[in-house]
Each structure stands twice: as structure tokens, then as C-alpha cells.
Write a protein that holds these residues in place. Structure first.
Motif, PDB file in Angstrom:
ATOM      1  N   LEU A  77      -6.656  -2.327   2.894  1.00  0.00           N
ATOM      2  CA  LEU A  77      -5.572  -3.049   2.244  1.00  0.00           C
ATOM      3  C   LEU A  77      -6.148  -4.161   1.386  1.00  0.00           C
ATOM      4  CD1 LEU A  77      -3.122  -3.352   5.290  1.00  0.00           C
ATOM      5  CD2 LEU A  77      -3.259  -1.536   3.580  1.00  0.00           C
ATOM      6  N   THR A  78      -5.621  -4.296   0.200  1.00  0.00           N
ATOM      7  CA  THR A  78      -6.113  -5.282  -0.766  1.00  0.00           C
ATOM      8  C   THR A  78      -4.970  -6.192  -1.169  1.00  0.00           C
ATOM      9  OG1 THR A  78      -7.646  -3.615  -1.603  1.00  0.00           O
ATOM     10  CG2 THR A  78      -7.371  -5.605  -2.924  1.00  0.00           C
ATOM     11  N   TYR A  85       0.822  -1.206   0.000  1.00  0.00           N
ATOM     12  CA  TYR A  85       0.000   0.000   0.000  1.00  0.00           C
ATOM     13  C   TYR A  85       0.858   1.259   0.000  1.00  0.00           C
ATOM     14  CZ  TYR A  85      -3.168   3.583   1.861  1.00  0.00           C
ATOM     15  OH  TYR A  85      -3.879   4.741   2.053  1.00  0.00           O
ATOM     16  N   GLN A 113       2.116   1.581  -4.942  1.00  0.00           N
ATOM     17  CA  GLN A 113       0.891   2.217  -5.418  1.00  0.00           C
ATOM     18  C   GLN A 113       0.943   2.388  -6.943  1.00  0.00           C
ATOM     19  OE1 GLN A 113      -1.973   3.570  -4.145  1.00  0.00           O
ATOM     20  NE2 GLN A 113      -1.713   3.089  -1.987  1.00  0.00           N
ATOM     21  N   CYS A 142       2.230   8.084   5.187  1.00  0.00           N
ATOM     22  CA  CYS A 142       1.899   6.761   5.724  1.00  0.00           C
ATOM     23  C   CYS A 142       2.895   6.322   6.791  1.00  0.00           C
ATOM     24  CB  CYS A 142       1.845   5.740   4.591  1.00  0.00           C
ATOM     25  SG  CYS A 142       0.484   5.977   3.430  1.00  0.00           S
TER      26      CYS A 142
END
Length: 663
Positions: free
Chosen positions: A629-630, A594, A598, A615
Motif C-alpha cells: 500500500l502506498t 488500493y 486504482q 480484493c
């Protein structure tokens, strides 16, 4: 009879009845101690049923059997045993006062209308008001109109800029609160600190050292304020990633100095070691050896010490031989004498010794090493192997000239106060280490070379002043060789103010000496210029502090990246089920994607530096903000906060450290 495998508890034998007929009515101590008896099915004669051990309790609660089947029955009342049997002895428990089930049918509570602030918080409610019953005919509760917000301890009677302590004399007794308003119709119980008060005598020393209890709010360590001096205003589109780091020219300068410090020469013909120094690198070409000042050919080298790992400058005087005992005494006194000189405009002297590592008897003079330093002769005079009467096109500004004068005067003040003399004030031996920063170099070498012809200290110090004046005259006329001092002064007067000409003339007139000629007398003449130079140094220090503030927390970002890199994708634990890429470690891996992996809407890599720093700052602070989150296959989505990710990362890193130290 064998114990079950893995049982590390000490073996305890089951109590046996010894002629006692009431053993079956006695509660087993194993149940009391361990919670169960391992010999219950193997012949233990004692009672293992707590209900049978307490017959009074069993009769008083006939629904005990049904309650045991439903352990989490919310409808059952709380159970409090009337007696507790321990080893057959029943102990009565005090009767607890509980809430009757009849209260479940009571009417809901509705507060009466009461003015806010009608009773002080410190006043206890009266007994009559506490015994009054509920009035169902009372009107519904409604909030009062919001009053105008006034800061705590606000008082119209106190003029702005004044301060008044409370009656007890303690002005810091109240706790500072930004968020609790005080109604205007109530007097403040304690005054608030006024940091802008002009008269701090009533506060004593606490006006300067305020108690930390007055600011209970915790500091947000992930938020930073820019330190002065501030840069000029610019549009958002004009700001770049360089605003997060030190200026590029300063970074390149530091990088070049580091590179010059670590530079080595492969296949060097120089000696591998000289005493405890190794990795020698010449600082100038062999063709630039000079013997005009010391009477010997001298060459400077950079070397690293085996003792402390630091880099030093070794100045070699080729062909020097110790002829008399006075020379040996002077060599031994170099270190104790010049160690007393602590000045920022003098190159520190560490050691002097003789050595034959170069194939001859040489004098080695050890000083601090300043990478990428150049001499004033290289900076301002014409480029030539030998300084001739050539004039350079560069002109030294008067402000720079005053800076040189003040710095050299400061160096001579420290040297003369230590009972020494510089004796070497030449443009070829004064180093320019930074922008406008000069240092006297090679001080004390003539003390060794001319040890057999000692001179009076007063004469040597006056000679320093005369050499000082000749240096200023040479820099002002861009001519290192001054054959006619009168013509040089006339040329000097055309470029500089009468003030600096007067100072230079005073220095040149110290030969022949006059009474009361000292560096202190000279400092009294340049006090105003010293103040200006000192002010410029403070501004430069503020600029460096501001640049350092930008790099304040870069180490935090590095630590986070190091932890994530050490925890994720360890090949030695790929078959370890306790270190598999699932659970908390999967969350860390997805967070790394993440932050650093990106992509934009078109699938192109995103290089947004602000996103990465934001972040990492939130992760380090443990923010409660949640992110989604993926996984890479886009089949699993996790919603997690930065605080949870930080806890997972810390836990994984601690586990890794524990595995590393495990034998």
C-alpha cells in the motif's frame, strides 16, 4: 497522609511492630501482596529487601547482586530458590533436576540410518535401543527413495466399487486425510469411505449421514462453485461483469415489480383510507370497469395495510347493498373458508367487508397483490375494451396450453377438496403473474353476491369443469365469445392434437351432469401431461437457484463497504487523537485507495471489477497474502496482509460501536 491521585485501591495501613524485636527481619506483607510497599520511605519498620529476608539463598548465590543488575543475562543459569520466605516462615522448595552445563560440549546429534516403516508407529522403542550411545562411525543419514503414492486404505485385493468395514465393524473410525500417503508394503489400519459404493447396506444409515470428523479440512467459504444448470462455454474475452450477477432481464423484471409495488399517485382523488388500507392506486383505467360477471361495476386498487405494511389488492363492487342476513353471513365466512385453500395457482383471499369510503355502499374484496400481472384475456385475446369476435394473430402453443390445463386443474383440485367452488373461471379473471405461471382470481365473490340463491355444491363444482372447458376452447380459437360450440371445436381440432381435443370435449360435456364427474376423474386423464409440466417447473426452479447462487455472497461485499465507509473520515472525530488517521485506520484508508482508486500506467482510472471483487473476497476471508500500500504522496509504503487489514477493520468498527453506545 493522602493517597496519590487516581489510586482506587483500598487504603491499607502499614503493619506496625507491637513489641516485637525481630520486625526488621520480617518480610513486609505489602511487598508480598502488592509487589511494593508505599510506606517504605515513610517509616515502615519491616524488611523490604528479599535478599536479606532469605540469608540462606544469599549465601548460596553470591552473584545475586551482579545478576540483579543484568536482568536479561542469557549466560546465567536458571534461578530456582531453595526456600521461599512468607511472613518470616521459610518453606523448602523441591530440588529441580536441571541440565548440566557440561552438555554444551556434547557432540551434535546425527540419526542412524533406519528404513521408513520398519517399525509401526504404535510400537514403543525397546529399552536397549534407548540406552545405546552415539556411534561417531555411523554413516551419514540419507533419505530413502520416494515411493509411489497410493491413497490411504488402498488395497489391491479389494475390487473397485466394493466396500469392506474394518474388524471392529466401524467403517467411519478413520480420519480422512488427503495428504498422508500410505506405503504399499503396509496394510491400512482403517478402510476409507467409498462414497461411490453400490451396496450401502453394510454402512447402515451412515451411508447417508457421514460423520463430519471424516473431513477435518476447513471449508474455504470465500470460494464458490457454480450451481447447475451451467451456461455454455465461452472465451475469456467474451465474459463480462454480468457473469457475476443475475441475468439482466431477470433483474429488470424484479426492479419493475418493485417499482410498481411502490408506485403512488400524487394529488389523488381517491379516498385516503379504506378501513386500515391507505395509498390506493387503481390497477386499470376507469373506462375498463366491467359488470358482466358480477352484476356490479368492479374496480381493482393497490393499497398498503396499516397493520403489517404489506400491499394488497382491493376489488370494489360499486353499489352493493346487504339485503338479507344470508349476505352478512357469507361475508363473514369468506375469510375462514378461503383461508383453507393453500395453492400456488390460486390468488389468496384475505377479507371481505362493506365500506362507504367511496361515497356509496361498496363491497371490498381483499386478496394478494401481484405486481405487473396481466390477465389471460390481455395476453392472448385481441386488444379491445370489450371482448368481441375479433380473432388475434397470436396462437397459444400446445405446450403452453397443456401448462394452463394442468395449473387450473391443480387449483380446482385444492378448491374442491376444501368443500368450495371457484365459480369464476374466466380469461378476464385469471392472472398471468410470471412467465407461464397463472393464478385463479376473484374466487368466492359470487358466494357473497348470490348468497340469497344458494345452490348445491356438487352442481357448482361441475359448473367449474364446464367453465374450464369453455376457457380452453376460447384460448385455442382466440375467441372469447363462443356462440357455436360445434364450430369452435372444429376450428380447435385444426390447431391442436386429438389428445387435447378429447380432454376439452370431456370438460364441455359436464353440462348436463353425469355420474362420477369430478376433478379427480379429470386428473386421471392428464397424468402424463402433469409429469411433463412438473419436470418443466423443476428445470425453472434449477435455473432460479443457479441465479440465486451467483448472488450468494453479495451481502458480504456490502457489509465490508459499509464498515469501511463508517470507520473512515468521520468529521466528529477529526480532533480526537485516538481516532486520528494513523496507525490501523491509515492502513484501512490506504486499502480503500488500493481497491477503488486504482489507475493504470497512463494515470487513467481503472474500472477492473475483477480486481475489486478479488480484493474484497480476500479481505473477507482474511487471506495471508501480502500487498503493498502506498500513500497518495508516494512517500510511504506499507506491506501488509489481508488478515491484518481485516483485524484492523474489525477493531476499528468495534471501537466505533463502543463509542456509539457509550453514555
Amino acid at each position: 497522609m493522602t493517597d496519590p491521585p487516581g489510586d482506587t485501591r483500598p487504603t491499607a495501613l502499614s503493619p506496625r511492630p507491637k513489641g516485637r524485636e525481630n520486625a526488621k527481619d520480617t518480610f513486609c506483607r505489602n511487598v508480598t501482596i502488592y509487589g511494593h510497599c508505599r510506606y517504605e520511605e515513610k517509616g515502615c519498620a519491616f524488611n523490604h529487601d528479599e535478599g536479606k529476608a532469605n540469608p540462606s539463598t544469599a549465601k548460596a548465590t553470591p552473584i545475586a547482586a551482579d545478576s540483579a543488575k543484568k536482568r536479561f543475562n542469557v549466560d546465567s543459569p536458571s534461578f530456582t530458590p531453595a526456600s521461599l520466605a512468607v511472613n518470616g516462615n521459610q518453606t523448602k522448595m523441591p530440588k529441580a533436576t536441571g541440565i548440566s552445563p557440561k552438555f554444551a560440549n556434547a557432540a551434535p546429534f546425527k540419526p542412524k540410518v533406519a528404513g521408513v516403516g520398519s517399525r509401526p508407529a504404535s510400537t514403543a522403542p525397546s529399552s536397549t535401543s534407548s540406552t545405546k550411545g552415539y556411534n561417531p562411525n555411523a554413516p551419514e543419514w540419507t533419505a530413502l527413495d520416494a515411493q509411489e503414492y497410493l491413497p490411504p486404505s488402498y488395497n489391491n485385493a479389494i475390487p473397485p466399487g466394493s466396500f469392506q468395514p474394518d474388524q471392529n465393524g466401524d467403517s467411519l473410525s478413520t480420519v480422512f486425510d488427503h495428504y498422508t500417503p500410505t506405503p504399499s508394503n503396509q496394510p491400512a489400519a482403517h478402510p476409507q469411505i467409498n462414497p461411490y459404493a453400490q451396496d450401502g447396506s453394510t454402512m447402515g444409515s451412515r451411508a447417508y449421514f457421514q460423520s463430519s470428523a471424516n473431513y477435518p479440512q476447513q471449508l474455504q467459504h470465500h470460494l464458490y462453485a457454480a450451481l447447475p444448470p451451467h451456461r455454455e462455454l465461452s472465451q475469456p474475452n467474451q465474459r463480462t461483469g454480468r457473469d457475476f450477477f443475475i441475468p439482466e432481464n431477470l433483474r429488470q423484471n424484479l426492479a419493475r415489480k418493485s417499482e410498481a409495488t411502490r408506485m403512488t399517485i400524487p394529488n389523488s382523488t381517491l379516498p385516503p383510507t379504506i378501513a386500515h388500507y391507505h395509498s390506493l392506486v387503481p390497477l386499470v383505467n376507469n373506462s375498463q370497469k366491467t359488470n358482466t360477471l358480477f352484476g356490479y361495476q368492479s374496480q381493482a386498487y393497490k393499497a398498503e395495510s396499516n397493520l403489517d405494511g404489506r400491499f394488497y389488492c382491493l376489488r370494489r363492487l360499486q353499489g352493493y347493498r346487504v339485503n338479507e342476513a344470508s349476505s352478512e353471513h357469507a361475508i363473514r365466512n369468506i375469510q375462514p373458508n378461503w383461508k383453507r385453500v393453500k395453492n400456488g395457482n390460486v390468488v389468496s383471499v384475505h377479507l371481505a367487508f362493506t365500506n362507504s369510503g367511496f361515497g356509496d355502499r361498496s363491497l371490498i374484496y381483499v386478496t394478494d397483490f401481484h405486481p405487473l400481472a396481466e390477465t389471460l384475456g390481455q395476453k392472448h385475446f385481441a386488444s379491445s375494451h370489450r371482448y368481441t369476435n375479433r380473432y388475434s394473430t397470436s396462437h397459444v402453443p400446445e405446450e403452453t396450453m397443456w401448462s394452463y390445463i394442468v395449473q387450473i386443474a391443480s387449483a380446482l383440485k385444492s378448491i374442491h377438496s376444501a368443500g368450495l367452488a371457484a365459480r369464476v373461471i374466466d380469461a378476464t379473471k385469471i392472472l398471468l403473474t410470471d412467465e407461464g405461471r397463472i393464478r385463479l382470481n376473484a374466487c368466492g365473490i359470487l358466494d357473497v353476491i348470490q348468497a340469497d340463491a344458494p345452490q348445491a355444491l356438487v352442481d357448482l363444482q361441475r359448473l367449474d369443469l364446464h367453465l374450464f372447458g369453455k376457457l380452453i376452447l376460447a384460448l385455442g380459437t382466440n375467441n372469447a365469445s363462443q356462440h357455436n360450440q360445434t364450430e369452435a371445436l372444429q376450428s380447435f381440432s385444426k390447431s391442436y392434437s386429438p389428445r387435447i381435443r378429447q380432454v376439452t370435449s370431456w370438460l364441455l360435456e359436464r353440462i348436463p351432469p353425469r355420474p362420477n364427474d369430478s376433478i379427480d376423474s379429470f386428473l386421471l386423464q392428464i397424468t402424463s401431461e402433469m409429469a411433463s409440466t412438473f419436470d418443466g417447473t423443476l428445470h425453472q426452479n434449477d435455473a432460479l437457484s443457479s441465479h440465486l447462487g451467483i448472488e450468494l455472497e453479495n451481502a458480504r461485499m456490502v457489509r465490508l463497504n459499509i464498515k469501511m465507509s463508517m470507520v473512515l473520515e468521520r468529521p466528529e472525530y477529526k480532533d480526537d487523537p485516538h481516532w486520528a488517521a494513523h496507525g490501523t485506520r491509515e492502513c484501512i484508508r490506504l486499502f480503500r485507495d488500493y481497491v477503488f482508486h486504482q489507475v493504470d500506467g497512463q494515470g487513467r482510472p481503472s474500472t477492473d471489477l475483477g480486481h475489486i471483487l478479488g480484493c474484497l473476497n480476500r479481505l473477507d476471508a482474511g487471506s495471508e497474502e501480502k500487498i503493498m500500500l502506498t500513500t497518495r504522496d508516494e512517500e510511504t509504503v506499507i506491506v501488509v496482509s489481508y488478515k491484518e487489514i481485516k483485524a484492523a477493520l474489525e477493531g476499528a468498527f468495534v471501537d466505533l460501536c463502543r463509542r456509539a453506545t457509550r453514555s
